[in-house]
Scaffold this active site. Sequence first.
Site, PDB file in Angstrom:
ATOM      1  N   ARG A 177      -9.511   0.983   8.200  1.00 54.89           N
ATOM      2  CA  ARG A 177      -9.125  -0.396   8.486  1.00 54.89           C
ATOM      3  C   ARG A 177     -10.248  -1.160   9.160  1.00 54.89           C
ATOM      4  O   ARG A 177     -10.084  -2.351   9.434  1.00 54.89           O
ATOM      5  CB  ARG A 177      -7.915  -0.390   9.423  1.00 54.89           C
ATOM      6  CG  ARG A 177      -6.571  -0.589   8.707  1.00 54.89           C
ATOM      7  CD  ARG A 177      -5.499  -0.600   9.763  1.00 54.89           C
ATOM      8  NE  ARG A 177      -4.307  -1.296   9.403  1.00 54.89           N
ATOM      9  CZ  ARG A 177      -3.165  -0.691   9.042  1.00 54.89           C
ATOM     10  NH1 ARG A 177      -3.111   0.618   8.931  1.00 54.89           N
ATOM     11  NH2 ARG A 177      -2.097  -1.407   8.790  1.00 54.89           N
ATOM     12  N   ARG A 229      11.089  -2.592  11.314  1.00 56.93           N
ATOM     13  CA  ARG A 229      10.100  -2.117  12.287  1.00 56.93           C
ATOM     14  C   ARG A 229       9.813  -3.204  13.312  1.00 56.93           C
ATOM     15  O   ARG A 229       9.744  -4.372  12.974  1.00 56.93           O
ATOM     16  CB  ARG A 229       8.796  -1.766  11.562  1.00 56.93           C
ATOM     17  CG  ARG A 229       8.781  -0.364  10.999  1.00 56.93           C
ATOM     18  CD  ARG A 229       7.649  -0.104  10.044  1.00 56.93           C
ATOM     19  NE  ARG A 229       6.342  -0.607  10.442  1.00 56.93           N
ATOM     20  CZ  ARG A 229       5.250  -0.489   9.688  1.00 56.93           C
ATOM     21  NH1 ARG A 229       5.322   0.115   8.504  1.00 56.93           N
ATOM     22  NH2 ARG A 229       4.096  -0.964  10.075  1.00 56.93           N
ATOM     23  N   ARG A 244      -0.915  -9.370  13.055  1.00 55.33           N
ATOM     24  CA  ARG A 244      -1.421  -8.320  12.160  1.00 55.33           C
ATOM     25  C   ARG A 244      -2.217  -8.918  11.010  1.00 55.33           C
ATOM     26  O   ARG A 244      -3.216  -8.352  10.581  1.00 55.33           O
ATOM     27  CB  ARG A 244      -0.260  -7.469  11.639  1.00 55.33           C
ATOM     28  CG  ARG A 244       0.415  -6.693  12.761  1.00 55.33           C
ATOM     29  CD  ARG A 244       1.662  -6.004  12.295  1.00 55.33           C
ATOM     30  NE  ARG A 244       1.362  -4.902  11.413  1.00 55.33           N
ATOM     31  CZ  ARG A 244       2.241  -4.374  10.562  1.00 55.33           C
ATOM     32  NH1 ARG A 244       3.447  -4.856  10.480  1.00 55.33           N
ATOM     33  NH2 ARG A 244       1.896  -3.362   9.810  1.00 55.33           N
ATOM     34  N   ARG A 295      11.370  -5.925   4.859  1.00 58.78           N
ATOM     35  CA  ARG A 295      11.085  -4.484   4.790  1.00 58.78           C
ATOM     36  C   ARG A 295      12.045  -3.718   5.694  1.00 58.78           C
ATOM     37  O   ARG A 295      12.318  -4.118   6.817  1.00 58.78           O
ATOM     38  CB  ARG A 295       9.643  -4.208   5.217  1.00 58.78           C
ATOM     39  CG  ARG A 295       9.371  -2.718   5.379  1.00 58.78           C
ATOM     40  CD  ARG A 295       7.934  -2.352   5.227  1.00 58.78           C
ATOM     41  NE  ARG A 295       7.066  -2.872   6.265  1.00 58.78           N
ATOM     42  CZ  ARG A 295       5.758  -2.672   6.291  1.00 58.78           C
ATOM     43  NH1 ARG A 295       5.163  -1.973   5.338  1.00 58.78           N
ATOM     44  NH2 ARG A 295       5.024  -3.179   7.255  1.00 58.78           N
ATOM     45  N   LYS A 347       0.829  -1.215   0.000  1.00 59.72           N
ATOM     46  CA  LYS A 347       0.000   0.000   0.000  1.00 59.72           C
ATOM     47  C   LYS A 347       0.859   1.259   0.000  1.00 59.72           C
ATOM     48  O   LYS A 347       0.638   2.172  -0.779  1.00 59.72           O
ATOM     49  CB  LYS A 347      -0.935   0.030   1.231  1.00 59.72           C
ATOM     50  CG  LYS A 347      -1.905  -1.119   1.300  1.00 59.72           C
ATOM     51  CD  LYS A 347      -2.818  -1.010   2.507  1.00 59.72           C
ATOM     52  CE  LYS A 347      -2.110  -1.114   3.838  1.00 59.72           C
ATOM     53  NZ  LYS A 347      -1.442  -2.414   4.090  1.00 59.72           N
TER      54      LYS A 347
HETATM   55  P1  ADP Z   1       2.180  -1.808   3.213  1.00 62.82           P
HETATM   56  O1  ADP Z   1       2.215  -0.302   3.145  1.00 62.82           O
HETATM   57  O2  ADP Z   1       0.975  -2.405   2.530  1.00 62.82           O
HETATM   58  O3  ADP Z   1       2.349  -2.336   4.603  1.00 62.82           O
HETATM   59  P2  ADP Z   1       4.776  -1.665   1.855  1.00 62.82           P
HETATM   60  O4  ADP Z   1       4.493  -0.774   0.683  1.00 62.82           O
HETATM   61  O5  ADP Z   1       5.559  -1.075   2.969  1.00 62.82           O
HETATM   62  O6  ADP Z   1       3.427  -2.359   2.395  1.00 62.82           O
HETATM   63  O7  ADP Z   1       5.514  -2.968   1.287  1.00 62.82           O
HETATM   64  C1  ADP Z   1       5.946  -4.013   2.182  1.00 62.82           C
HETATM   65  C2  ADP Z   1       7.350  -4.489   1.769  1.00 62.82           C
HETATM   66  O8  ADP Z   1       7.271  -5.175   0.525  1.00 62.82           O
HETATM   67  C3  ADP Z   1       8.354  -3.365   1.569  1.00 62.82           C
HETATM   68  O9  ADP Z   1       9.617  -3.807   2.000  1.00 62.82           O
HETATM   69  C4  ADP Z   1       8.325  -3.098   0.065  1.00 62.82           C
HETATM   70  O10 ADP Z   1       9.562  -2.594  -0.409  1.00 62.82           O
HETATM   71  C5  ADP Z   1       8.033  -4.508  -0.478  1.00 62.82           C
HETATM   72  N1  ADP Z   1       7.182  -4.488  -1.682  1.00 62.82           N
HETATM   73  C6  ADP Z   1       6.151  -3.651  -1.973  1.00 62.82           C
HETATM   74  N2  ADP Z   1       5.596  -3.963  -3.156  1.00 62.82           N
HETATM   75  C7  ADP Z   1       6.270  -5.051  -3.627  1.00 62.82           C
HETATM   76  C8  ADP Z   1       6.173  -5.865  -4.800  1.00 62.82           C
HETATM   77  N3  ADP Z   1       5.253  -5.632  -5.742  1.00 62.82           N
HETATM   78  N4  ADP Z   1       7.045  -6.896  -4.922  1.00 62.82           N
HETATM   79  C9  ADP Z   1       7.982  -7.157  -3.974  1.00 62.82           C
HETATM   80  N5  ADP Z   1       8.132  -6.432  -2.851  1.00 62.82           N
HETATM   81  C10 ADP Z   1       7.288  -5.393  -2.667  1.00 62.82           C
HETATM   82  P1  AMP Z   2       0.861   0.606   8.913  1.00 69.42           P
HETATM   83  O1  AMP Z   2       2.060   1.491   8.850  1.00 69.42           O
HETATM   84  O2  AMP Z   2      -0.265   1.068   8.031  1.00 69.42           O
HETATM   85  O3  AMP Z   2       1.194  -0.854   8.689  1.00 69.42           O
HETATM   86  O4  AMP Z   2       0.289   0.720  10.404  1.00 69.42           O
HETATM   87  C1  AMP Z   2       1.063   0.321  11.509  1.00 69.42           C
HETATM   88  C2  AMP Z   2       0.166   0.172  12.743  1.00 69.42           C
HETATM   89  O5  AMP Z   2      -0.437   1.446  13.058  1.00 69.42           O
HETATM   90  C3  AMP Z   2      -1.013  -0.792  12.612  1.00 69.42           C
HETATM   91  O6  AMP Z   2      -0.648  -2.148  12.849  1.00 69.42           O
HETATM   92  C4  AMP Z   2      -1.965  -0.242  13.680  1.00 69.42           C
HETATM   93  O7  AMP Z   2      -1.558  -0.604  14.975  1.00 69.42           O
HETATM   94  C5  AMP Z   2      -1.764   1.267  13.544  1.00 69.42           C
HETATM   95  N1  AMP Z   2      -2.715   1.854  12.561  1.00 69.42           N
HETATM   96  C6  AMP Z   2      -2.404   2.473  11.391  1.00 69.42           C
HETATM   97  N2  AMP Z   2      -3.508   2.881  10.755  1.00 69.42           N
HETATM   98  C7  AMP Z   2      -4.554   2.492  11.537  1.00 69.42           C
HETATM   99  C8  AMP Z   2      -5.971   2.580  11.427  1.00 69.42           C
HETATM  100  N3  AMP Z   2      -6.557   3.149  10.353  1.00 69.42           N
HETATM  101  N4  AMP Z   2      -6.719   2.067  12.408  1.00 69.42           N
HETATM  102  C9  AMP Z   2      -6.175   1.486  13.495  1.00 69.42           C
HETATM  103  N5  AMP Z   2      -4.850   1.344  13.655  1.00 69.42           N
HETATM  104  C10 AMP Z   2      -4.048   1.838  12.695  1.00 69.42           C
END
Ligand code: ADP
Ligand code: AMP
Length: 214
Positions: free
Chosen positions: A88, A160, A171, A127, A13
């Site tokens: 969410r 993280r 999660r 990540r 995302k």
């Molecule tokens: P989210 O915001 O949904 O939690 P991220 O955008 O941070 O996910 O992506 C999670 C991890 O996967 C990151 O380390 C990112 O660089 C990697 N990633 C994102 N998209 C892809 C993809 N299409 N293929 C492989 N790795 C990806």
């Molecule tokens: P993210 O960076 O989107 O993966 O979010 C990291 C963490 O922040 C999540 O696991 C939740 O604990 C909290 N969080 C982020 N966005 C929300 C949301 N819309 N509602 C509730 N918790 C959230």
Amino acid sequence: MKIIMLGAPGAGKGTQAARVADEYRIPHISTGDIFRANIKGGTELGKKAKGYMDAGKLVPDELVCDLVADRISQEDCKDGYVLDGFPRTIPQAEALDKAVAAMNGKIDFAVNIDVPDEAIVKRMGGRRACTNCGATYHVEFNPPKQADTCDVCGSKLVLRDDDKPETVKTRLSVYHEQTQPLIDYYEDQKILVTVDGTKDMEEVFSSIKEKLGA
Ligand code: ADP
Ligand code: AMP
């Protein structure tokens, strides 16, 4: 254009929201980044959110909804925004609809990035996130130019705490229980588009652009 990014934690995302925001010149609003900035800054909100985040649970709706309603009412959001990590839960989605309608707007698209759980676990372990600007990398799929250093601002990259395998499991189950129902919610509103998130980042971005008609 007002866009929501949906998908499991680690589906991509944030990665895609940053590109969409660049493409449409709209702000990228990540509630996770907002909470992490508050934790770093030692604010009351950060203190309240930290325990939930560390445990892999969702922060309560009442701590998130007003914060987002306020953020999207700011001047830089008048031509749209891309929401990453919000809503969410169904109550968050309803609160968002209400806030957007109060500003005489509507959400244009909810983009669902579809990735199976097996691939998620691998993504999260690799990540790396910037401790300063929030930029995200992957040790294998999107490595920084210099190991453990952010390409954008030169700060240190870290795994993280909530990306450790035991928290990722929690999660994912929280996602299936509380967030996945939003897929039907936006399908019913006829604004859902789904892309295959297992493809490489460029391909995923191309399918998003195609579905958004860019
Ligand atoms: P989210 O915001 O949904 O939690 P991220 O955008 O941070 O996910 O992506 C999670 C991890 O996967 C990151 O380390 C990112 O660089 C990697 N990633 C994102 N998209 C892809 C993809 N299409 N293929 C492989 N790795 C990806
Ligand atoms: P993210 O960076 O989107 O993966 O979010 C990291 C963490 O922040 C999540 O696991 C939740 O604990 C909290 N969080 C982020 N966005 C929300 C949301 N819309 N509602 C509730 N918790 C959230």
